[in-house]
Design a protein around this motif. Structure first.
Motif, short mmCIF file in Angstrom:
data_model
loop_
_atom_site.label_atom_id
_atom_site.label_comp_id
_atom_site.label_asym_id
_atom_site.label_seq_id
_atom_site.Cartn_x
_atom_site.Cartn_y
_atom_site.Cartn_z
N HIS A 6 0.92 -1.13 -0.11
CA HIS A 6 -0.15 0.21 -0.12
C HIS A 6 0.73 1.29 -0.05
O HIS A 6 0.53 2.31 -0.74
N ARG A 7 2.04 1.42 0.69
CA ARG A 7 2.70 2.48 0.86
C ARG A 7 3.58 2.64 -0.33
O ARG A 7 3.47 3.98 -0.79
N THR A 8 4.21 1.55 -0.88
CA THR A 8 4.59 1.72 -2.24
C THR A 8 3.73 2.30 -3.41
O THR A 8 4.19 3.10 -3.89
N ARG A 9 2.56 1.69 -3.37
CA ARG A 9 1.60 2.18 -4.48
C ARG A 9 1.34 3.68 -4.29
O ARG A 9 1.26 4.47 -5.19
N LEU A 10 0.91 4.03 -2.86
CA LEU A 10 0.65 5.51 -2.60
C LEU A 10 1.85 6.37 -2.98
O LEU A 10 1.74 7.60 -3.26
N ASP A 11 3.13 5.88 -2.38
CA ASP A 11 4.13 6.70 -3.00
C ASP A 11 4.38 7.11 -4.37
O ASP A 11 4.62 8.15 -4.81
N ARG A 12 4.18 5.97 -5.12
CA ARG A 12 4.24 6.19 -6.52
C ARG A 12 3.05 7.08 -7.11
O ARG A 12 3.46 7.91 -8.25
N VAL A 13 2.02 6.89 -6.63
CA VAL A 13 0.95 7.93 -6.87
C VAL A 13 1.17 9.23 -6.43
O VAL A 13 1.06 10.29 -7.35
N ARG A 14 1.72 9.35 -5.42
CA ARG A 14 1.93 10.71 -5.13
C ARG A 14 3.32 11.49 -6.00
O ARG A 14 3.31 12.62 -6.34
N ALA A 15 4.26 10.70 -6.31
CA ALA A 15 5.15 11.16 -7.27
C ALA A 15 4.60 11.48 -8.61
O ALA A 15 4.93 12.55 -9.18
N LEU A 16 3.70 10.56 -9.02
CA LEU A 16 3.02 10.81 -10.35
C LEU A 16 2.21 12.00 -10.31
O LEU A 16 2.08 12.76 -11.41
N VAL A 17 1.44 12.26 -9.00
CA VAL A 17 0.48 13.38 -9.06
C VAL A 17 1.74 14.61 -9.06
O VAL A 17 1.26 15.87 -9.57
N GLY A 18 2.81 14.78 -8.63
CA GLY A 18 3.63 15.81 -8.58
C GLY A 18 4.32 15.99 -9.85
O GLY A 18 4.10 17.18 -10.11
N ILE A 19 4.55 14.93 -10.59
CA ILE A 19 4.75 15.16 -12.09
C ILE A 19 3.71 15.91 -12.90
O ILE A 19 3.91 16.97 -13.38
N ALA A 20 2.33 15.30 -12.43
CA ALA A 20 1.25 16.03 -13.17
C ALA A 20 1.17 17.47 -13.03
O ALA A 20 0.98 18.23 -13.72
N GLN A 21 1.35 17.84 -11.72
CA GLN A 21 1.24 19.29 -11.05
C GLN A 21 2.36 20.13 -11.61
O GLN A 21 1.80 21.11 -12.16
N LEU A 22 3.53 19.73 -12.00
CA LEU A 22 4.52 20.41 -12.73
C LEU A 22 4.22 20.77 -14.11
O LEU A 22 4.27 21.96 -14.58
N ALA A 23 3.45 19.47 -14.56
CA ALA A 23 2.88 19.73 -16.16
C ALA A 23 1.98 21.00 -16.24
O ALA A 23 1.82 21.57 -17.03
N LEU A 24 1.06 20.71 -15.28
CA LEU A 24 0.02 21.65 -15.36
C LEU A 24 0.17 23.17 -15.10
O LEU A 24 -0.43 24.05 -15.50
N GLN A 25 1.45 23.25 -14.13
CA GLN A 25 1.96 24.52 -13.97
C GLN A 25 2.49 25.14 -15.14
O GLN A 25 2.29 26.50 -15.67
N GLN A 26 3.10 24.36 -16.02
CA GLN A 26 3.45 24.87 -17.36
C GLN A 26 2.41 25.13 -18.19
O GLN A 26 2.64 26.39 -18.85
N ILE A 27 1.34 24.49 -18.02
CA ILE A 27 0.10 25.03 -18.94
C ILE A 27 -0.38 26.17 -18.48
O ILE A 27 -0.67 27.10 -19.15
#
Length: 117
Positions: A6-27
C-alpha cells in the motif's frame, strides 16, 4: 495486501501527481502569458478537452481515471450499495459533460473558426 505494498503504491501515486502538477503549472504559465490572444487561448482550451491525435485531452483522461476508481469501488465497497462508486461515476460525468463542455463553449467564444493552425 500488506502495508508495504500500500505504501509503495501510494508513494508512486504521490510522485506521479507531483509530475502532473508540474506539467499543469507549465500549462498555467502558457495560459497567463502576456502574448496569449483569443485564438491561442481557444486552442489551449480545446487541447484540454478534445481528442487530439492519439491523446484524449486532460478532462477526458481525468474522467477515465475517476471511472476506473469507480469501477474498482463497485467491486470492493461493502454491500455494493454505491456509496463510494456513485459519487465517483458522477464526478467523472461532471468532468466530461459539464466542465469539458464549458471549455469548448469558451474556446468557441474566443475563436469560433477552430484551431489557430
Amino acid at each position: 495486501m500488506t502495508t508495504a505494498i500500500h505504501r509503495t503504491r501510494l508513494d508512486r501515486v504521490r510522485a506521479l501527481v507531483g509530475i502532473a502538477q508540474l506539467a499543469l503549472q507549465q500549462i498555467e504559465d502558457d495560459l497567463t502569458a502576456d502574448d496569449i490572444d483569443g485564438p491561442g487561448l481557444a486552442a489551449i482550451l480545446r487541447e484540454l478537452q478534445e481528442d487530439t491525435d492519439t491523446l484524449r485531452g486532460l478532462f477526458p483522461t481525468l474522467a477515465h481515471l475517476v471511472t476506473a476508481a469507480a469501477r474498482r469501488a463497485e467491486q470492493i465497497e461493502p454491500d455494493r450499495d454505491g456509496d463510494a462508486s456513485c459519487p465517483l461515476h458522477e464526478a467523472a460525468s461532471l468532468l466530461t459533460d459539464t466542465a469539458g463542455q464549458r471549455l469548448i463553449w469558451a474556446a468557441n467564444s474566443l475563436h469560433p473558426q477552430g484551431d489557430t493552425e
